[in-house]
Design a protein around this motif. Structure first.
Motif, PDB file in Angstrom:
ATOM      1  N   UNK A  81       0.835  -1.199   0.000  1.00 25.10           N
ATOM      2  CA  UNK A  81       0.000   0.000   0.000  1.00 25.10           C
ATOM      3  C   UNK A  81       0.870   1.249   0.000  1.00 25.10           C
ATOM      4  N   UNK A  82       0.601   2.141  -0.943  1.00 24.80           N
ATOM      5  CA  UNK A  82       1.343   3.385  -1.058  1.00 24.80           C
ATOM      6  C   UNK A  82       2.657   3.258  -1.793  1.00 24.80           C
ATOM      7  N   UNK A  83       3.052   2.019  -2.150  1.00 26.00           N
ATOM      8  CA  UNK A  83       4.341   1.819  -2.822  1.00 26.00           C
ATOM      9  C   UNK A  83       4.182   1.228  -4.218  1.00 26.00           C
ATOM     10  N   UNK A  84       3.294   0.235  -4.364  1.00 29.41           N
ATOM     11  CA  UNK A  84       3.091  -0.356  -5.686  1.00 29.41           C
ATOM     12  C   UNK A  84       3.111  -1.871  -5.665  1.00 29.41           C
ATOM     13  N   UNK A  85       3.229  -2.447  -6.846  1.00 27.99           N
ATOM     14  CA  UNK A  85       3.209  -3.905  -7.016  1.00 27.99           C
ATOM     15  C   UNK A  85       4.565  -4.366  -7.515  1.00 27.99           C
ATOM     16  N   UNK A  86       5.089  -5.471  -6.901  1.00 25.88           N
ATOM     17  CA  UNK A  86       6.426  -5.948  -7.216  1.00 25.88           C
ATOM     18  C   UNK A  86       6.394  -7.464  -7.462  1.00 25.88           C
ATOM     19  N   UNK A  87       7.285  -7.907  -8.358  1.00 29.19           N
ATOM     20  CA  UNK A  87       7.466  -9.349  -8.541  1.00 29.19           C
ATOM     21  C   UNK A  87       8.035  -9.912  -7.247  1.00 29.19           C
ATOM     22  N   UNK A  88       7.477 -11.023  -6.791  1.00 31.70           N
ATOM     23  CA  UNK A  88       7.843 -11.593  -5.497  1.00 31.70           C
ATOM     24  C   UNK A  88       9.323 -11.948  -5.432  1.00 31.70           C
ATOM     25  N   UNK A  89       9.977 -11.469  -4.337  1.00 33.38           N
ATOM     26  CA  UNK A  89      11.380 -11.804  -4.103  1.00 33.38           C
ATOM     27  C   UNK A  89      11.549 -13.287  -3.773  1.00 33.38           C
ATOM     28  N   UNK A  90      10.464 -13.924  -3.263  1.00 40.37           N
ATOM     29  CA  UNK A  90      10.549 -15.333  -2.867  1.00 40.37           C
ATOM     30  C   UNK A  90      10.813 -16.241  -4.062  1.00 40.37           C
ATOM     31  N   UNK A  91      10.560 -15.727  -5.269  1.00 36.57           N
ATOM     32  CA  UNK A  91      10.800 -16.522  -6.451  1.00 36.57           C
ATOM     33  C   UNK A  91      12.239 -16.432  -6.931  1.00 36.57           C
ATOM     34  N   UNK A  92      13.060 -15.670  -6.201  1.00 33.48           N
ATOM     35  CA  UNK A  92      14.408 -15.373  -6.676  1.00 33.48           C
ATOM     36  C   UNK A  92      15.235 -16.592  -7.019  1.00 33.48           C
ATOM     37  N   UNK A  93      15.375 -17.530  -6.058  1.00 31.94           N
ATOM     38  CA  UNK A  93      16.226 -18.690  -6.297  1.00 31.94           C
ATOM     39  C   UNK A  93      15.718 -19.545  -7.454  1.00 31.94           C
ATOM     40  N   UNK A  94      14.389 -19.696  -7.498  1.00 35.26           N
ATOM     41  CA  UNK A  94      13.822 -20.550  -8.535  1.00 35.26           C
ATOM     42  C   UNK A  94      13.939 -19.925  -9.915  1.00 35.26           C
ATOM     43  N   UNK A  95      13.872 -18.594  -9.971  1.00 32.70           N
ATOM     44  CA  UNK A  95      13.844 -17.928 -11.267  1.00 32.70           C
ATOM     45  C   UNK A  95      15.160 -17.263 -11.631  1.00 32.70           C
ATOM     46  N   UNK A  96      16.180 -17.464 -10.802  1.00 29.60           N
ATOM     47  CA  UNK A  96      17.439 -16.767 -11.063  1.00 29.60           C
ATOM     48  C   UNK A  96      18.005 -17.151 -12.431  1.00 29.60           C
ATOM     49  N   UNK A  97      17.945 -18.449 -12.729  1.00 28.21           N
ATOM     50  CA  UNK A  97      18.451 -18.869 -14.032  1.00 28.21           C
ATOM     51  C   UNK A  97      17.594 -18.343 -15.156  1.00 28.21           C
ATOM     52  N   UNK A  98      16.272 -18.275 -14.900  1.00 23.80           N
ATOM     53  CA  UNK A  98      15.379 -17.794 -15.949  1.00 23.80           C
ATOM     54  C   UNK A  98      15.599 -16.324 -16.237  1.00 23.80           C
ATOM     55  N   UNK A  99      15.958 -15.547 -15.213  1.00 25.16           N
ATOM     56  CA  UNK A  99      16.121 -14.106 -15.429  1.00 25.16           C
ATOM     57  C   UNK A  99      17.272 -13.817 -16.378  1.00 25.16           C
ATOM     58  N   UNK A 100      18.248 -14.731 -16.443  1.00 26.97           N
ATOM     59  CA  UNK A 100      19.375 -14.502 -17.339  1.00 26.97           C
ATOM     60  C   UNK A 100      18.980 -14.645 -18.797  1.00 26.97           C
ATOM     61  N   UNK A 101      17.812 -15.229 -19.058  1.00 26.93           N
ATOM     62  CA  UNK A 101      17.381 -15.398 -20.438  1.00 26.93           C
ATOM     63  C   UNK A 101      16.824 -14.119 -21.037  1.00 26.93           C
ATOM     64  N   UNK A 102      16.801 -13.010 -20.261  1.00 31.12           N
ATOM     65  CA  UNK A 102      16.283 -11.746 -20.775  1.00 31.12           C
ATOM     66  C   UNK A 102      17.139 -11.218 -21.910  1.00 31.12           C
ATOM     67  N   UNK A 103      18.372 -11.684 -21.993  1.00 31.90           N
ATOM     68  CA  UNK A 103      19.256 -11.211 -23.045  1.00 31.90           C
ATOM     69  C   UNK A 103      18.959 -11.880 -24.383  1.00 31.90           C
ATOM     70  N   UNK A 104      18.118 -12.926 -24.382  1.00 28.70           N
ATOM     71  CA  UNK A 104      17.805 -13.621 -25.626  1.00 28.70           C
ATOM     72  C   UNK A 104      16.812 -12.794 -26.439  1.00 28.70           C
ATOM     73  N   UNK A 105      16.713 -13.058 -27.745  1.00 28.92           N
ATOM     74  CA  UNK A 105      15.826 -12.257 -28.604  1.00 28.92           C
ATOM     75  C   UNK A 105      14.406 -12.249 -28.071  1.00 28.92           C
ATOM     76  N   UNK A 106      13.734 -11.123 -28.276  1.00 31.00           N
ATOM     77  CA  UNK A 106      12.358 -10.974 -27.823  1.00 31.00           C
ATOM     78  C   UNK A 106      11.480 -12.032 -28.490  1.00 31.00           C
ATOM     79  N   UNK A 107      10.627 -12.664 -27.693  1.00 30.10           N
ATOM     80  CA  UNK A 107       9.743 -13.703 -28.213  1.00 30.10           C
ATOM     81  C   UNK A 107      10.384 -15.083 -28.253  1.00 30.10           C
ATOM     82  N   UNK A 108      11.650 -15.176 -27.777  1.00 35.87           N
ATOM     83  CA  UNK A 108      12.348 -16.463 -27.799  1.00 35.87           C
ATOM     84  C   UNK A 108      11.651 -17.474 -26.889  1.00 35.87           C
TER      85      UNK A 108
END
Length: 499
Positions: A81-108
């Motif tokens: 409240x008063x700050x906004x909406x954020x992607x859950x930090x609890x997903x960090x370990x599970x999605x850490x490898x997935x976040x590195x795929x942001x460098x791949x072509x859009x729509x990959x």
């Protein structure tokens, strides 16, 4: 922490075909979830305000709000409240490898795993076997298809309505895994009168198919790595069922009188049972002689072996009277009898049965309850009435006459159109004709040429085990009219002689 929101990527996701039937707020929620799981929206990233995202997407604010609410419930985002909406930090370990795929072509999209990965050894073996393909359309000369276009559907529909009315809500509940009592009684009466069997309704187990019966036999009668005796050549589906259970298939050759009982007596593999098709040996069409039937029964009694008798199409015998089934001759009750309605009625019914020795009824019924519970009750009760009212016997008689005519026509057509190419054997019954290729002709090449002409030639060699394999075809004819047989033969002849 916040990064620039990838609006274009979100729009691409919103247009995914897999979201096409969803409501708009569900599409937005699924698209955002996909971006989070892909790592395009990393843990801790701040999402746009609902009003801002709604404006940029051209949708109502409530639509985005509903999407955010669902994402929060599922644990993908946190809303402060008063700050906004954020992607859950609890997903960090599970999605850490997935976040590195942001460098791949859009729509990959990541490459999907290869078929068969992650299976057990048994699962891999079953996958590698290729399964068993059923013929879903009428085509010359596919095997295993009866005549379905003249089936008395009006009679069947009337009896089904009667059964639904009489049994009402009962048919909507689970049924007895062993099968509905009226159908078990009808099957017992039929087998005792028509097949010379000795059956009590309590011995009948109603199943979905011959294949399910074989699967249960493989699971309950043969341990993994242990031997099972099968006719050679023999039914492909039986071999698949036992191989899938990791049994070791031991072939026993057949001749003009059926399975060679001298080879049975000489067998030292330690197999607990033998699979046979005594009425019409599959695929040769040979009928097991009475002498060998008695030898088979004596061997089974002396060695304490089980006989699995597959009586898949014995109703269709054209030269003289059919012989009585082995089960009816077996006073020691060592025979498991398998029958099916897929050949006598229609394959879409998906119904067969077993007649079991008394001590095997409960074990097989329990196993069946694990596999799929029971056969639909409304179909069982409809079939029971179909048999009780005499329609089943009348239909079988009509089909026996029709198939006999079609067998004769196909034999004549083979002689006229394919001289010097194949020699057709004349089986006393059944729904297919085995044909042996003359020297110089290749089974594989002939099948390929026929396929180009729109004709299906089921090969004969695949039904053999060992080095000695006869080259030829197994031509199904029961589902084809004489005009269709003639037209297919003309195409086949032209394809082989010009190819």
């Amino acid at each position: 922490m916040a990064i620039a929101f990838e609006l274009e990527t979100l729009k691409i996701r919103l247009n995914d075909a897999e979201f096409a039937r969803l409501d708009l707020h569900q599409r937005i929620q699924r698209a955002l979830r996909a971006l989070i799981l892909d790592g395009a929206l990393a843990p801790g990233v701040k999402l746009p305000a609902t009003r801002t995202l709604a404006t940029r997407l051209g949708v109502a604010r409530d639509t985005v709000e509903n999407a955010y609410v669902q994402l929060q419930r599922d644990g993908y985002i946190l809303r402060r409240k008063g700050s906004g909406s954020y992607v859950s930090e609890a997903l960090g370990n599970e999605l850490r490898g997935a976040s590195r795929r942001r460098s791949k072509p859009r729509g990959h999209r990541p490459e999907p795993p290869a078929a068969g990965q992650g299976l057990s050894l048994r699962g891999r073996m079953i996958f590698d076997s290729g399964g068993v393909a059923d013929q879903t359309t009428i085509k010359a000369f596919a095997t295993g298809l009866p005549e379905t276009r003249s089936f008395p559907t009006a009679v069947w529909e009337r009896l089904q309505r009667q059964a639904m009315k009489d049994y009402r809500g009962h048919v909507l509940l689970h049924g007895d895994p062993q099968g509905a009592e009226p159908l078990r009684k009808a099957i017992a009466v039929y087998l005792n009168l028509e097949r010379g069997a000795r059956v009590a309704p309590e011995q009948v187990l109603v199943l979905s198919s011959t294949r399910q019966a074989l699967f249960l036999c493989a699971q309950l009668l043969v341990d993994a790595g242990k031997p099972i005796l099968l006719e050679n050549p023999g039914y492909f589906g039986a071999r698949k069922a036992f191989e899938a259970a990791e049994a070791r298939v031991v072939p026993i050759d057949v001749d003009a009188q059926g399975i060679r009982t001298d080879l049975l007596r000489a067998d030292r593999s330690g197999a607990a049972c033998v699979y046979v098709t005594p009425s019409h040996q599959y695929p040769t069409g040979a009928t097991l002689s009475l002498e060998r039937r008695l030898e088979l029964i004596n061997w089974s009694a002396q060695q304490r072996k089980w006989i699995i008798e597959d009586d898949y199409d014995s109703e269709f015998h054209y030269d003289g009277l059919p012989t009585a089934c082995v089960q009816g001759l077996d006073q020691q009750q060592r025979t498991l009898y398998i029958g099916t309605f897929s050949k006598t009625l229609f394959p879409g019914l998906r119904m067969g049965y077993m007649v079991l020795p008394p001590e095997l009824v409960k074990p097989f019924s329990h196993a069946r309850s694990i596999v799929d519970g029971h056969t639909p009750q409304i179909l069982q009760l409809t079939l029971a009435r179909f048999m009780e009212d005499g329609h089943y016997n009348a239909h079988v008689r009509a089909m026996r006459k029709l198939y006999g005519q079609r067998r004769s026509y196909l034999l004549d057509a083979i002689a006229r159109h394919l001289p010097g190419i194949v020699t057709a054997l004349r089986p006393p019954g059944g729904l297919q004709i085995p044909c042996l290729l003359e020297p110089g002709w290749s089974e594989a090449h002939s099948i390929d040429l026929a396929a180009r002409a729109g004709v299906q030639l089921p090969g004969l060699s695949r039904l053999y085990q060992g080095e000695h394999k006869r080259q030829g075809w197994l031509l199904g004819y029961a589902s084809l009219t004489e005009r269709e047989i003639e037209a297919a033969m003309l195409r086949l002849s032209a394809a082989l002689t010009t190819g």
